[in-house]
Design a protein around this motif. Sequence first.
Motif, PDB file in Angstrom:
ATOM      1  N   PHE A   1       0.836  -1.425  -0.102  1.00  0.00           N
ATOM      2  CA  PHE A   1       0.061  -0.055   0.110  1.00  0.00           C
ATOM      3  C   PHE A   1       0.787   1.336   0.073  1.00  0.00           C
ATOM      4  N   THR A   2       0.352   2.300  -0.344  1.00  0.00           N
ATOM      5  CA  THR A   2       1.126   3.556  -0.152  1.00  0.00           C
ATOM      6  C   THR A   2       0.990   3.890   1.318  1.00  0.00           C
ATOM      7  N   PRO A   3       1.891   4.938   1.694  1.00  0.00           N
ATOM      8  CA  PRO A   3       1.720   5.281   3.069  1.00  0.00           C
ATOM      9  C   PRO A   3       0.366   5.963   3.285  1.00  0.00           C
ATOM     10  N   ASP A   4      -0.098   6.629   2.338  1.00  0.00           N
ATOM     11  CA  ASP A   4      -1.642   7.322   2.600  1.00  0.00           C
ATOM     12  C   ASP A   4      -2.485   6.291   3.046  1.00  0.00           C
ATOM     13  N   GLU A   5      -2.388   5.202   1.987  1.00  0.00           N
ATOM     14  CA  GLU A   5      -3.499   4.143   1.858  1.00  0.00           C
ATOM     15  C   GLU A   5      -3.207   3.476   3.350  1.00  0.00           C
ATOM     16  N   ALA A   6      -2.099   3.052   3.701  1.00  0.00           N
ATOM     17  CA  ALA A   6      -1.816   2.450   4.932  1.00  0.00           C
ATOM     18  C   ALA A   6      -2.334   3.343   6.237  1.00  0.00           C
TER      19      ALA A   6
ATOM     20  N   PHE B   1      -5.521   4.093  10.972  1.00  0.00           N
ATOM     21  CA  PHE B   1      -6.049   5.048  11.714  1.00  0.00           C
ATOM     22  C   PHE B   1      -7.459   5.815  11.445  1.00  0.00           C
ATOM     23  N   GLU B   2      -7.928   5.172  10.605  1.00  0.00           N
ATOM     24  CA  GLU B   2      -9.219   5.695   9.981  1.00  0.00           C
ATOM     25  C   GLU B   2     -10.287   4.595   9.721  1.00  0.00           C
ATOM     26  N   GLY B   3      -9.822   3.402   9.830  1.00  0.00           N
ATOM     27  CA  GLY B   3     -10.645   2.079   9.577  1.00  0.00           C
ATOM     28  C   GLY B   3     -11.168   1.936   8.470  1.00  0.00           C
ATOM     29  N   GLU B   4     -10.437   2.690   7.174  1.00  0.00           N
ATOM     30  CA  GLU B   4     -10.692   2.850   5.761  1.00  0.00           C
ATOM     31  C   GLU B   4     -10.232   1.508   5.028  1.00  0.00           C
ATOM     32  N   VAL B   5     -11.058   0.225   5.091  1.00  0.00           N
ATOM     33  CA  VAL B   5     -10.498  -0.746   4.274  1.00  0.00           C
ATOM     34  C   VAL B   5     -11.091  -0.648   2.880  1.00  0.00           C
ATOM     35  N   PRO B   6     -10.280  -0.499   1.687  1.00  0.00           N
ATOM     36  CA  PRO B   6     -10.158  -0.543   0.553  1.00  0.00           C
ATOM     37  C   PRO B   6     -11.181  -1.613   0.146  1.00  0.00           C
ATOM     38  N   ALA B   7     -12.259  -1.602  -0.642  1.00  0.00           N
ATOM     39  CA  ALA B   7     -13.457  -2.514  -1.041  1.00  0.00           C
ATOM     40  C   ALA B   7     -12.713  -3.615  -1.877  1.00  0.00           C
ATOM     41  N   ALA B   8     -11.807  -3.234  -2.862  1.00  0.00           N
ATOM     42  CA  ALA B   8     -11.073  -4.158  -3.670  1.00  0.00           C
ATOM     43  C   ALA B   8      -9.865  -4.876  -2.869  1.00  0.00           C
TER      44      ALA B   8
ATOM     45  N   PRO C   1      -9.800  -6.134   0.759  1.00  0.00           N
ATOM     46  CA  PRO C   1      -9.996  -6.324   2.220  1.00  0.00           C
ATOM     47  C   PRO C   1      -9.120  -7.121   2.866  1.00  0.00           C
ATOM     48  N   ASP C   2      -8.770  -8.297   2.302  1.00  0.00           N
ATOM     49  CA  ASP C   2      -7.763  -9.203   3.144  1.00  0.00           C
ATOM     50  C   ASP C   2      -6.466  -8.425   3.324  1.00  0.00           C
ATOM     51  N   ASP C   3      -5.984  -7.664   2.314  1.00  0.00           N
ATOM     52  CA  ASP C   3      -4.495  -7.344   2.349  1.00  0.00           C
ATOM     53  C   ASP C   3      -4.574  -6.008   3.446  1.00  0.00           C
ATOM     54  N   ALA C   4      -5.715  -5.290   3.561  1.00  0.00           N
ATOM     55  CA  ALA C   4      -5.946  -4.264   4.609  1.00  0.00           C
ATOM     56  C   ALA C   4      -5.771  -4.955   5.955  1.00  0.00           C
ATOM     57  N   HIS C   5      -6.661  -6.052   5.960  1.00  0.00           N
ATOM     58  CA  HIS C   5      -6.576  -6.533   7.259  1.00  0.00           C
ATOM     59  C   HIS C   5      -5.519  -7.404   7.853  1.00  0.00           C
ATOM     60  N   ASP C   6      -4.553  -7.677   6.778  1.00  0.00           N
ATOM     61  CA  ASP C   6      -3.104  -7.888   7.264  1.00  0.00           C
ATOM     62  C   ASP C   6      -2.475  -6.830   8.021  1.00  0.00           C
ATOM     63  N   VAL C   7      -2.408  -5.835   7.088  1.00  0.00           N
ATOM     64  CA  VAL C   7      -1.942  -4.327   7.689  1.00  0.00           C
ATOM     65  C   VAL C   7      -2.448  -4.157   9.174  1.00  0.00           C
ATOM     66  N   LEU C   8      -3.804  -4.132   9.390  1.00  0.00           N
ATOM     67  CA  LEU C   8      -4.427  -4.024  10.531  1.00  0.00           C
ATOM     68  C   LEU C   8      -3.967  -4.819  11.575  1.00  0.00           C
ATOM     69  N   GLY C   9      -4.036  -6.421  11.317  1.00  0.00           N
ATOM     70  CA  GLY C   9      -3.803  -7.117  12.266  1.00  0.00           C
ATOM     71  C   GLY C   9      -2.215  -7.049  12.620  1.00  0.00           C
ATOM     72  N   THR C  10      -1.398  -6.905  11.891  1.00  0.00           N
ATOM     73  CA  THR C  10       0.036  -6.718  12.206  1.00  0.00           C
ATOM     74  C   THR C  10       0.304  -5.506  13.058  1.00  0.00           C
ATOM     75  N   HIS C  11      -0.357  -4.537  12.841  1.00  0.00           N
ATOM     76  CA  HIS C  11      -0.387  -3.206  13.509  1.00  0.00           C
ATOM     77  C   HIS C  11      -0.792  -3.578  14.967  1.00  0.00           C
ATOM     78  N   GLN C  12      -2.053  -4.288  15.021  1.00  0.00           N
ATOM     79  CA  GLN C  12      -2.652  -4.510  16.336  1.00  0.00           C
ATOM     80  C   GLN C  12      -1.817  -5.060  17.144  1.00  0.00           C
ATOM     81  N   LEU C  13      -0.836  -6.194  16.621  1.00  0.00           N
ATOM     82  CA  LEU C  13       0.216  -6.745  17.489  1.00  0.00           C
ATOM     83  C   LEU C  13       1.484  -6.152  17.922  1.00  0.00           C
ATOM     84  N   VAL C  14       2.042  -5.383  17.008  1.00  0.00           N
ATOM     85  CA  VAL C  14       3.097  -4.762  17.413  1.00  0.00           C
ATOM     86  C   VAL C  14       3.059  -3.687  17.918  1.00  0.00           C
ATOM     87  N   SER C  15       1.841  -2.876  17.954  1.00  0.00           N
ATOM     88  CA  SER C  15       1.748  -1.844  18.818  1.00  0.00           C
ATOM     89  C   SER C  15       1.041  -2.029  20.302  1.00  0.00           C
TER      90      SER C  15
END
Length: 499
Positions: free
Chosen positions: A265-270, A275-282, A284-298
Amino acid sequence: MNNAIIFAEDLPGSTIHDRVARNELVRLARGIYSVDTGADPTDVVRRSWREIVGRRFPGAAVTDRSAVWAQPHDGYLFVASVREGALELPGLTVVSRKGPGAVEGDIAIGAGVHLASRPRALLDNTRPTRKRGDRPPATLSRAELADWIDHLSAVDGVEQVSAYRDAAEQLTEALGASPTRVETLNEIVGAARGTRDSTSGSVAMGARAAGVPFDQGRALRFELLANYLRDVMTTHPALPIDAPRRATLPFWEAYFSNFIEGTEFTPDEAERIVFEGEVPAARPDDAHDVLGTHQLVSDEAELRRRTASADDFLELLRSWHRVILGGRHDKRPGRFKVDPNQAGNTVFVAPELVEGTLRRGYEILASLTTPTQRGTFAAFLVAEVHPFADGNGRLARAVMNAEYVAGDEQRAVIPTVSRNDYLRALRRLSRQDRPDLFVTYLDRVRRWTARMDWSSLAVTRRLLDRTNAFLDADDAETRGLQLLDPATDDPAIATGQPT
């Protein structure tokens, strides 16, 4: 006759003497000469040992401990033939005992030499022998034999090993094996099958008998890394006073950790995803990967969670994997793989050996003392086992940084531009047993991470741009660009040329 090797009985003595004088022959041993006078004699022997053995020990069968490697190993070759004796050659000592040459099932490997079949090799290695000076015992010790049977059980399967044992019993008369030797083989194979206790002294066989077999090759590599790390006393303190400078570090850690795995993802998309919970419709799985990783490492409290046993460690891996890949139910989050996986030429630990190998790795991890030692080892342990169908790289880096955080030390953020350096260092350790490159890489990238200003998304993003952190690794190598030190603009990381 091998054109590269001349034996004294092949030519008149005067001819050999003249050819040696004219540098047309070089003596390898008494009565054995090479026509390749410009080559290293050790290399000549390595290429021509079958012809030499076939001539000096007629009908020889490569057996005893040499059958494990099917060739010379560590400077020795043990054979059985009609002639007893030892032959000293450059780089190789051939040791022959009187015994049957080829028997049923042995494999012809050229020049009249045979290789002992698996059944014969197993039975021959129940014969007790002793070390003589620097020469190893001709046969495997009981523990070594059990290690080999464990290895064969992993590679060929326990049922095939049982078939080897049954076939070996049919060779007892031809090989002159006593009932005691047959019983030794029965006991060890029984342990591999789980029908007898393991009494061989083999750690690997003990684990298999207990139902948690492990990958012996990986365990040796883990020991190699741990022994190297025990001499590494580097520290990278994460001082409390610098905490504001690390405010956005977990976001960037999650961002780059996913980017390395192809979740781009671009930094803006990430930023909008996290931080805004905006999951790209196209995607969703990739977005949840980023969310899940951030949830753990934060979650610093979770990263500081300690394990007191191998059971705890395995459960931690499963639970963290569920967090990272919680959005991908098809990847079996939190459950170990059921199918083999590999990356390039590297085949990771077989599914049936995952739990045992992780347990063996944890025993070694628990013996390490400093955060740097533990974090570096943990990263390689998870990456090398690859226990899940997906998400192993992200998990390995999370486990690594958890050890650093728990020890109040600086994390390692691996930016896109140094992806190849990171993977190259991993490969060198995995394929070439080179721990120094991996340890050095992580030391350097942690120094870079410590010198970065992670205080705000905007400030960090400008600094990441300036240090080439976002550059594609292949493109950067083509253009001769490297990750730069944020303070000096000097190259920050280099681990050697691409391979």
